[in-house]
Structure formats: C-alpha cells, structure tokens
Design a protein around this motif. Structure first.
Motif, PDB file in Angstrom:
ATOM      1  N   ALA A   8       8.234   1.200  16.685  1.00 53.19           N
ATOM      2  CA  ALA A   8       7.856   2.428  15.984  1.00 53.19           C
ATOM      3  C   ALA A   8       7.399   2.116  14.560  1.00 53.19           C
ATOM      4  CB  ALA A   8       9.025   3.411  15.972  1.00 53.19           C
ATOM      5  N   THR A   9       8.051   1.149  13.926  1.00 50.32           N
ATOM      6  CA  THR A   9       7.671   0.750  12.573  1.00 50.32           C
ATOM      7  C   THR A   9       6.260   0.171  12.563  1.00 50.32           C
ATOM      8  OG1 THR A   9       9.960   0.365  11.942  1.00 50.32           O
ATOM      9  CG2 THR A   9       8.284  -0.768  10.638  1.00 50.32           C
ATOM     10  N   ALA A  10       5.965  -0.708  13.515  1.00 51.53           N
ATOM     11  CA  ALA A  10       4.630  -1.309  13.599  1.00 51.53           C
ATOM     12  C   ALA A  10       3.572  -0.243  13.867  1.00 51.53           C
ATOM     13  CB  ALA A  10       4.606  -2.385  14.681  1.00 51.53           C
ATOM     14  N   ALA A  11       3.875   0.701  14.758  1.00 51.28           N
ATOM     15  CA  ALA A  11       2.917   1.774  15.060  1.00 51.28           C
ATOM     16  C   ALA A  11       2.686   2.653  13.838  1.00 51.28           C
ATOM     17  CB  ALA A  11       3.418   2.606  16.240  1.00 51.28           C
ATOM     18  N   ALA A  12       3.745   2.984  13.124  1.00 49.96           N
ATOM     19  CA  ALA A  12       3.606   3.797  11.913  1.00 49.96           C
ATOM     20  C   ALA A  12       2.783   3.061  10.864  1.00 49.96           C
ATOM     21  CB  ALA A  12       4.979   4.168  11.366  1.00 49.96           C
ATOM     22  N   ALA A  13       3.024   1.771  10.701  1.00 52.00           N
ATOM     23  CA  ALA A  13       2.268   0.985   9.725  1.00 52.00           C
ATOM     24  C   ALA A  13       0.784   0.959  10.084  1.00 52.00           C
ATOM     25  CB  ALA A  13       2.819  -0.436   9.648  1.00 52.00           C
ATOM     26  N   ARG A  14       0.478   0.787  11.360  1.00 52.94           N
ATOM     27  CA  ARG A  14      -0.931   0.793  11.780  1.00 52.94           C
ATOM     28  C   ARG A  14      -1.578   2.148  11.498  1.00 52.94           C
ATOM     29  NH1 ARG A  14       1.325  -2.004  16.075  1.00 52.94           N
ATOM     30  NH2 ARG A  14       1.304  -0.141  17.391  1.00 52.94           N
ATOM     31  N   GLY A  15      -0.879   3.222  11.808  1.00 53.28           N
ATOM     32  CA  GLY A  15      -1.422   4.557  11.561  1.00 53.28           C
ATOM     33  C   GLY A  15      -1.667   4.814  10.086  1.00 53.28           C
ATOM     34  N   LEU A  16      -0.697   4.464   9.267  1.00 59.48           N
ATOM     35  CA  LEU A  16      -0.843   4.655   7.822  1.00 59.48           C
ATOM     36  C   LEU A  16      -1.939   3.766   7.250  1.00 59.48           C
ATOM     37  CD1 LEU A  16       2.883   4.907   6.692  1.00 59.48           C
ATOM     38  CD2 LEU A  16       1.135   6.690   6.484  1.00 59.48           C
ATOM     39  N   ALA A  17      -2.001   2.519   7.710  1.00 54.15           N
ATOM     40  CA  ALA A  17      -3.000   1.579   7.192  1.00 54.15           C
ATOM     41  C   ALA A  17      -4.407   2.117   7.372  1.00 54.15           C
ATOM     42  CB  ALA A  17      -2.847   0.217   7.860  1.00 54.15           C
ATOM     43  N   GLY A  18      -4.638   2.797   8.485  1.00 58.12           N
ATOM     44  CA  GLY A  18      -5.956   3.343   8.752  1.00 58.12           C
ATOM     45  C   GLY A  18      -6.234   4.670   8.061  1.00 58.12           C
ATOM     46  N   ALA A  19      -5.182   5.347   7.612  1.00 60.65           N
ATOM     47  CA  ALA A  19      -5.342   6.691   7.061  1.00 60.65           C
ATOM     48  C   ALA A  19      -5.331   6.756   5.534  1.00 60.65           C
ATOM     49  CB  ALA A  19      -4.239   7.599   7.602  1.00 60.65           C
ATOM     50  N   LEU A  20      -4.773   5.757   4.901  1.00 63.16           N
ATOM     51  CA  LEU A  20      -4.554   5.835   3.454  1.00 63.16           C
ATOM     52  C   LEU A  20      -5.738   5.301   2.646  1.00 63.16           C
ATOM     53  CD1 LEU A  20      -0.852   4.635   3.326  1.00 63.16           C
ATOM     54  CD2 LEU A  20      -1.695   6.977   3.031  1.00 63.16           C
ATOM     55  N   PRO A  21      -6.032   5.949   1.534  1.00 63.97           N
ATOM     56  CA  PRO A  21      -7.087   5.440   0.659  1.00 63.97           C
ATOM     57  C   PRO A  21      -6.607   4.195  -0.090  1.00 63.97           C
ATOM     58  CG  PRO A  21      -6.014   7.318  -0.359  1.00 63.97           C
ATOM     59  CD  PRO A  21      -5.418   7.178   1.016  1.00 63.97           C
ATOM     60  N   SER A  22      -7.536   3.478  -0.637  1.00 69.66           N
ATOM     61  CA  SER A  22      -7.164   2.298  -1.424  1.00 69.66           C
ATOM     62  C   SER A  22      -6.651   2.741  -2.789  1.00 69.66           C
ATOM     63  CB  SER A  22      -8.353   1.350  -1.576  1.00 69.66           C
ATOM     64  OG  SER A  22      -9.388   2.005  -2.265  1.00 69.66           O
ATOM     65  N   GLY A  23      -5.913   1.842  -3.407  1.00 75.57           N
ATOM     66  CA  GLY A  23      -5.478   2.073  -4.775  1.00 75.57           C
ATOM     67  C   GLY A  23      -4.215   2.889  -4.947  1.00 75.57           C
ATOM     68  N   LEU A  24      -3.579   3.272  -3.872  1.00 74.05           N
ATOM     69  CA  LEU A  24      -2.327   4.023  -4.011  1.00 74.05           C
ATOM     70  C   LEU A  24      -1.212   3.120  -4.525  1.00 74.05           C
ATOM     71  CD1 LEU A  24      -2.000   6.115  -0.726  1.00 74.05           C
ATOM     72  CD2 LEU A  24      -2.438   6.978  -3.019  1.00 74.05           C
ATOM     73  N   ARG A  25      -0.377   3.689  -5.360  1.00 69.94           N
ATOM     74  CA  ARG A  25       0.867   3.007  -5.711  1.00 69.94           C
ATOM     75  C   ARG A  25       1.853   3.323  -4.600  1.00 69.94           C
ATOM     76  NH1 ARG A  25       3.290   5.273  -9.418  1.00 69.94           N
ATOM     77  NH2 ARG A  25       2.043   7.140  -9.380  1.00 69.94           N
ATOM     78  N   VAL A  26       2.635   2.336  -4.197  1.00 72.42           N
ATOM     79  CA  VAL A  26       3.573   2.502  -3.090  1.00 72.42           C
ATOM     80  C   VAL A  26       4.982   2.290  -3.598  1.00 72.42           C
ATOM     81  CG1 VAL A  26       4.265   1.691  -0.789  1.00 72.42           C
ATOM     82  CG2 VAL A  26       1.840   1.689  -1.438  1.00 72.42           C
ATOM     83  N   ARG A  27       5.831   3.288  -3.377  1.00 74.76           N
ATOM     84  CA  ARG A  27       7.256   3.210  -3.710  1.00 74.76           C
ATOM     85  C   ARG A  27       8.020   3.394  -2.415  1.00 74.76           C
ATOM     86  NH1 ARG A  27       4.667   1.854  -7.298  1.00 74.76           N
ATOM     87  NH2 ARG A  27       4.671   2.507  -9.461  1.00 74.76           N
ATOM     88  N   SER A  28       9.062   2.605  -2.249  1.00 77.18           N
ATOM     89  CA  SER A  28       9.811   2.638  -1.003  1.00 77.18           C
ATOM     90  C   SER A  28      11.306   2.664  -1.265  1.00 77.18           C
ATOM     91  CB  SER A  28       9.466   1.394  -0.171  1.00 77.18           C
ATOM     92  OG  SER A  28      10.302   1.290   0.942  1.00 77.18           O
ATOM     93  N   SER A  29      12.007   3.389  -0.415  1.00 76.85           N
ATOM     94  CA  SER A  29      13.460   3.279  -0.405  1.00 76.85           C
ATOM     95  C   SER A  29      13.810   1.825  -0.103  1.00 76.85           C
ATOM     96  CB  SER A  29      14.040   4.179   0.694  1.00 76.85           C
ATOM     97  OG  SER A  29      15.361   3.800   1.009  1.00 76.85           O
ATOM     98  N   PRO A  30      14.854   1.301  -0.727  1.00 76.58           N
ATOM     99  CA  PRO A  30      15.249  -0.079  -0.435  1.00 76.58           C
ATOM    100  C   PRO A  30      15.981  -0.224   0.901  1.00 76.58           C
ATOM    101  CG  PRO A  30      16.731   0.874  -2.048  1.00 76.58           C
ATOM    102  CD  PRO A  30      15.641   1.885  -1.806  1.00 76.58           C
ATOM    103  N   LEU A  31      16.359   0.884   1.529  1.00 75.80           N
ATOM    104  CA  LEU A  31      17.047   0.799   2.815  1.00 75.80           C
ATOM    105  C   LEU A  31      16.090   0.243   3.862  1.00 75.80           C
ATOM    106  CD1 LEU A  31      19.084   4.128   2.726  1.00 75.80           C
ATOM    107  CD2 LEU A  31      19.798   1.831   2.045  1.00 75.80           C
TER     108      LEU A  31
END
Length: 164
Positions: A8-31
C-alpha cells in the motif's frame, strides 16, 4: 508506531509521485507509516526531499495505544469525554496539547506556502478544524468523525497557500 503495509505504501508513493507538482516542501511524521511513505516518494521523486516533523505525529494515546476502543472500558472513555480538551488519554497527550502542536506546524505552513504533509488521520482531522478557524475542541461531539482511508490523500487549499 505501527509498521506500514509495504504494498500500500508503494502504491501510494506511485500515485503521489505522478500527481504532485515539483518544488513542494515535504514534511513527514517521524512515525514509520509516514516516514516510509515519504522515503518511497522521495525515491521516485528526488525533488521531493522529506523533512521529519514531530508535530505531525499522531496523537499520543499513552497506554491506550494499540487497544480497541471497547477494550478501554466505559469509565476510561467517560473520563476523557468529561474533559475532552484536557484529559490525557491513557496517560499520553491531551487534545489541547495535540491541537497546539498541530496548530504550530499549520501556522508555519500557512506562512511558507505550498507544502505536502505526510501524516495521520488525527492530524488531518485537526487541520480540517484549523482550516475553518477552530483552534480548540472542548466537547467530543465537536471532533470530526470522518477520517481518511489508509494511503488516501486530501488537498486543503488555504488563502495564501495550501496543504496537501
């Protein structure tokens, strides 16, 4: 800090990778559920380098973590709902302290423009409230019920910027 479903993580990453514009700052929960998604997204999109942000972690439920709601007992749940804003669930975090830390990150994100948050359902619920100008919830009935499915995403557009 539950391990994610790797497929599910790999599928979500693929979906987001194709949908997101360049130049976004990315912040993530450390969990690890969020950190692994952020890493998988970065592997597909090197321009989206994540930075961990502990303010984006899910609410800390103390010794309630990993237990089903029905297993907590009526008295424990009643104590929380009687003082929804300030009761420390399972000895963990109160809704007030949770909202305060999410609000700090939210205000920073609003000032900085477009940012992608990789976070948890509780944080998403808090952001929905903050986006409407609600900074504190005193009654459990005010807390948003509707969450997000695992690996789902939502874009919240704010005046002066957006959170994804």
């Amino acid at each position: 800090d539950l391990a994610p479903d790797e497929r599910a993580t790999a599928a979500a990453a693929r979906g987001l990778a194709g949908a997101l514009p360049s130049g976004l700052r990315v912040r993530s929960s450390p969990l690890q559920r969020c950190a692994r998604l952020a890493e998988a997204l970065h592997a597909l999109r090197p321009d989206l380098a994540p930075q961990p942000d502990s303010r984006l972690a899910e609410m800390d439920f103390g010794d309630w973590e990993g237990r089903a709601w029905h297993a907590l007992g009526r008295a424990a749940l009643d104590a929380w709902t009687a003082d929804f804003a300030h009761h420390r669930c399972g000895g963990g975090e109160s809704v007030a302290s949770f909202m305060a830390r999410v609000r700090e990150a939210f205000e920073e994100a609003r000032a900085d423009g477009e940012v992608l948050w990789i976070t948890h359902a509780g944080v998403v619920r808090a952001v929905r409230l903050l986006a409407r100008g609600v900074t504190m919830v005193h009654d459990a009935r005010e807390w948003p019920v509707e969450g997000l499915a695992p690996a789902a995403w939502e874009c919240i557009v704010l005046p002066g910027g957006s959170l994804s």
